[in-house]
Design a protein around this motif. Structure first.
Motif, PDB file in Angstrom:
ATOM      1  N   LEU A   7      40.026  44.334  48.482  1.00  0.00           N
ATOM      2  CA  LEU A   7      41.075  44.331  49.504  1.00  0.00           C
ATOM      3  C   LEU A   7      42.484  44.245  48.926  1.00  0.00           C
ATOM      4  O   LEU A   7      43.464  44.356  49.647  1.00  0.00           O
ATOM      5  N   ARG A   8      42.558  44.036  47.631  1.00  0.00           N
ATOM      6  CA  ARG A   8      43.871  43.875  47.014  1.00  0.00           C
ATOM      7  C   ARG A   8      44.754  45.097  47.281  1.00  0.00           C
ATOM      8  O   ARG A   8      44.385  46.222  46.997  1.00  0.00           O
ATOM      9  N   GLY A   9      45.907  44.853  47.859  1.00  0.00           N
ATOM     10  CA  GLY A   9      46.843  45.942  48.110  1.00  0.00           C
ATOM     11  C   GLY A   9      46.528  46.729  49.370  1.00  0.00           C
ATOM     12  O   GLY A   9      47.302  47.588  49.773  1.00  0.00           O
TER      13      GLY A   9
ATOM     14  N   LEU B 241      40.822  30.668  53.805  1.00  0.00           N
ATOM     15  CA  LEU B 241      39.847  30.783  52.716  1.00  0.00           C
ATOM     16  C   LEU B 241      39.433  29.416  52.207  1.00  0.00           C
ATOM     17  O   LEU B 241      38.258  29.152  51.969  1.00  0.00           O
TER      18      LEU B 241
ATOM     19  N   LEU C 146      37.616  40.220  47.844  1.00  0.00           N
ATOM     20  CA  LEU C 146      38.909  39.838  47.271  1.00  0.00           C
ATOM     21  C   LEU C 146      39.418  40.932  46.339  1.00  0.00           C
ATOM     22  O   LEU C 146      40.585  41.305  46.361  1.00  0.00           O
TER      23      LEU C 146
ATOM     24  N   ASP D 230      32.962  39.419  51.433  1.00  0.00           N
ATOM     25  CA  ASP D 230      33.085  38.031  50.990  1.00  0.00           C
ATOM     26  C   ASP D 230      33.950  37.255  51.981  1.00  0.00           C
ATOM     27  O   ASP D 230      34.267  37.755  53.064  1.00  0.00           O
ATOM     28  N   SER D 231      34.333  36.050  51.607  1.00  0.00           N
ATOM     29  CA  SER D 231      35.046  35.191  52.557  1.00  0.00           C
ATOM     30  C   SER D 231      36.331  35.834  53.060  1.00  0.00           C
ATOM     31  O   SER D 231      36.659  35.732  54.241  1.00  0.00           O
ATOM     32  N   LEU D 232      37.049  36.505  52.153  1.00  0.00           N
ATOM     33  CA  LEU D 232      38.314  37.094  52.576  1.00  0.00           C
ATOM     34  C   LEU D 232      38.077  38.185  53.614  1.00  0.00           C
ATOM     35  O   LEU D 232      38.740  38.234  54.654  1.00  0.00           O
TER      36      LEU D 232
ATOM     37  N   TRP E 117      49.163  37.544  45.991  1.00  0.00           N
ATOM     38  CA  TRP E 117      49.301  38.573  47.025  1.00  0.00           C
ATOM     39  C   TRP E 117      48.714  38.137  48.353  1.00  0.00           C
ATOM     40  O   TRP E 117      48.731  38.891  49.319  1.00  0.00           O
TER      41      TRP E 117
ATOM     42  N   LEU F  60      45.066  45.042  52.184  1.00  0.00           N
ATOM     43  CA  LEU F  60      44.797  44.089  53.251  1.00  0.00           C
ATOM     44  C   LEU F  60      45.714  44.312  54.453  1.00  0.00           C
ATOM     45  O   LEU F  60      45.258  44.354  55.602  1.00  0.00           O
TER      46      LEU F  60
ATOM     47  N   LYS G 296      44.678  45.258  58.223  1.00  0.00           N
ATOM     48  CA  LYS G 296      44.972  44.330  59.319  1.00  0.00           C
ATOM     49  C   LYS G 296      45.688  45.061  60.452  1.00  0.00           C
ATOM     50  O   LYS G 296      45.417  44.823  61.633  1.00  0.00           O
TER      51      LYS G 296
ATOM     52  N   ILE H 137      37.076  36.482  56.943  1.00  0.00           N
ATOM     53  CA  ILE H 137      38.126  35.873  57.772  1.00  0.00           C
ATOM     54  C   ILE H 137      39.074  36.939  58.309  1.00  0.00           C
ATOM     55  O   ILE H 137      39.611  36.800  59.409  1.00  0.00           O
TER      56      ILE H 137
END
Lengths: 373, 252
Positions: A28-30, B121, A25, A59-61, B112, A32, A36, A64
């Motif tokens: 990955l900020r900014g 999530l 989390l 982590d989870s983010l 964001w 993502l 992708k 996924i």
């Protein structure tokens, strides 16, 4: 701390992708959206080997993001630590379904909404009638078992709704009296009809303004307090606790509130009307030179005593309406904060609306009574 | 050894004339599950509230994850608060929001992430705490006590915290559920590499979960260390706390 990256090596027979860095989390900020896009590119589609060993954290983010990019499955050529694999497998709980897009309003919805509103109104009315019936039952029960009478609560409510409301009602009454008298005096002066200020103030305040003014104040002051109190007691299951102990909730909580307000309102009406008349009298003395003595002497002659009784009657009715509405909305609070605030608002608004409605009924029913001939 | 996740130096807390902590020192190493125990009124919950920044101590210094809680820089303070998660005793779920929205709340606050990602999530977190997707649409008032704790745990874990604080995690749960919840916390801790601080009365929870124990009493830390080490300490409170509870725990 590594920046999350994905790089494609398109040489050789096995095009490979190497993922590195912190796929978390925070990491990955900014980045993502860019990642992708990379994962959805043509390079990614041709990749047959995915090397995740250089991932420092996932982590989870991150999981996924990869899971969705791979089309909701793990790719065949996946090479990763057991820990990373665990995280990725956790993403397998995700169904292919995405949250449904918000429903758009359709034609006819407003009609349905109107119908629902009507239904809700009827439901509230029925609830109110049921509550009134329950209170009647409680009153009868109280007569049969006088030792059950909630006298302490009655006295406490009388103090809370009546005595502590005295200063504010007096102040507001006085100010309204001054304003009414001052504005009327300006008009009356131009006609030379100064003396009629006493008729206007007398009838207007005692019959109409006093009761309505008190009702609005009390609805905002005590009505909201009753709703909030009962509402919180419902949220915290205190009412259930009472009932469990064999104490009927309406007898102990609602009846004293209703009885206290019914008893206190006429007295508050009297008090506020007196205060408003006093304010009007002061303004009249200043503005029109009408002495206190003359004012007080003329008042009973131009205002029939019936008006005072009507004021009293309105006080009783308004008190009953406000307390009933407040308790009804308090008891129908659902156990969440949103419902509590919504019901408190509804309680005050409905109480004031009902008071105005009842007032209109009074106006029509008493149109031949108490008017000076 | 890595830096401590929580470092408390010379903490003084006072409510009026009542002195709660007097020069309390405590250092909690990373990767441990530290249990705070103590009698009623020994200031356990107060200490926890100070650690998460709900209360400011009169004197003393508290550092969480190496940073002060009130640095004067609002952005830094907020960023720090996103690095730990708290499970309140009653869950403290937002009663006006359903389970999905409750868990999504801290994620939305980041501003964001898009809606689909947040939804995914939340579903992962729900699965992590062993709840089913259909539970996402329930309101907090419709949940059982154990489910409230699970949802609150999912919400505390939403931002992938490094530190998890638990206030009486098993209070109000029956022994079965309590054991299940404890093993859930232990599994998540291993899976996510969390440091955990918990306040508890329950000796079963303590022995099942904690790797270290700190005993609060007499306005300071009476003993701190592994469970075995602490139980060997000769102090009236420690003797009665562990001594009285042990036969009961063993007799189950």
């Amino acid at each position: 701390m590594g920046v999350p990256t994905v790089s494609f090596e398109m040489t050789g027979a096995q095009p490979a992708a190497v993922l590195a860095g912190e796929w978390t989390l925070a990491g990955l900020r900014g980045r993502l959206d860019a990642l992708k896009r990379q994962l959805a590119s043509a390079d990614a589609a041709r990749t047959v080997r995915w090397d995740l060993h250089a991932l420092t954290r996932l982590d989870s983010l991150g999981a996924i993001t990869l899971w969705r990019a791979w089309g909701d499955r793990l790719p065949d050529g996946l090479d990763a630590d057991p820990r990373t694999l665990d995280m990725l497998r956790a993403a397998a709980v995700l169904g292919p379904c995405r949250p449904a897009p918000r429903a758009r309003p359709r034609r006819g919805d407003s009609l349905v909404a109107l119908g629902r509103l009507g239904g809700a109104l009827v439901a509230q009315l029925l609830g109110m009638i049921a509550l009134s019936g329950q209170i009647l039952f409680d009153a009868v029960r109280m007569l049969r078992f006088p030792q059950d009478a909630p006298l302490r609560e009655l006295s406490a409510n009388l103090y809370k709704t009546g005595v502590t409301a005295l200063p504010i009602t007096a102040l507001v009454g006085f100010l309204i009296g001054v304003v009414l008298s001052y504005l009327s005096a300006l008009q009356l002066k131009t006609f030379g009809a100064d003396v009629f200020i006493i008729n206007i103030l007398g009838i207007g305040i005692i019959r109409e303004l006093g009761p309505v003014l008190v009702a609005v104040l009390v609805a905002g002051r005590s009505g909201s307090a009753m709703t909030a109190q009962l509402g919180v007691m419902r949220v915290t299951e205190e009412i259930d606790a009472l009932v469990t102990m064999g104490v009927p909730a309406t007898l102990r909580l609602v009846l004293p509130k209703v009885a206290a307000l019914v008893a206190a309102m006429p007295l508050l009406v009297l008090w506020t009307s007196a205060s408003a008349l006093f304010g009007g009298m002061v303004a009249a003395a200043v503005q029109l030179d009408i002495g206190f003595g003359f004012f007080l002497d003329t008042l009973p002659r131009v205002v029939p005593i019936a008006n005072l009784y009507i004021g009293f009657g309105k006080g009783l009715a308004f008190g009953l309406v406000i307390a009933l509405v407040a308790c009804h909305f308090g008891l129908t609070v659902r156990p969440n904060t949103e419902s509590l605030s919504a019901n408190t608002t509804r309680s005050v608004v409905s109480a004031i609306t009902c008071v105005i409605l009842v007032d209109a009924v009074f106006a029509i029913a008493t149109r031949h009574i108490g008017m000076p001939t | 050894m890595t830096a401590p996740v929580i470092d408390i130096r010379g903490l003084v807390t006072r409510f009026g004339n009542h002195l709660v902590h007097e020069g309390l020192d405590l250092s909690i190493p990373a990767g441990e599950v530290m249990a705070l125990v103590g009698g009623s009124g020994s200031g356990k919950t107060t200490l926890l509230r100070q650690v998460i920044g709900l209360m400011r101590p009169q004197r003393g210094d508290i550092r969480v994850l190496g940073q002060p809680l009130f640095s004067g820089d609002l952005q830094a303070d907020r960023a720090l608060r996103q690095r730990f998660g708290m499970l309140f005793q009653q869950g403290a779920l937002f009663s006006a929001l359903n389970v999905l929205e409750n868990i999504a709340f801290p994620l939305r606050e980041l501003r964001w992430l898009d809606r689909e990602t947040i939804h995914d999530l939340v579903m992962i977190k729900l699965a992590m705490v062993e709840l089913e997707p259909r539970h996402a649409w329930l309101m907090p008032a419709e949940l059982s006590g154990g489910m409230v704790k699970r949802v609150a745990l999912a919400r505390a874990l939403a931002l992938e915290p490094e530190l998890l604080l638990l206030d009486e995690p098993t209070a109000g749960l029956d022994p079965d559920r309590s054991a299940a919840f404890v093993s859930l916390i232990r599994r998540l801790r291993d899976q996510l590499g969390l440091s955990v601080v918990l306040v508890t009365h329950d000796l079963d929870t303590l022995s099942a979960l904690a790797t270290r124990v700190a005993v609060l009493g007499e306005r300071r830390i009476l003993a701190e260390g592994t469970l075995d080490h602490v139980m060997k300490q000769d102090h009236p409170f420690i003797r009665s706390f562990f001594g009285a509870a042990r036969p009961a725990a063993g007799g189950r």
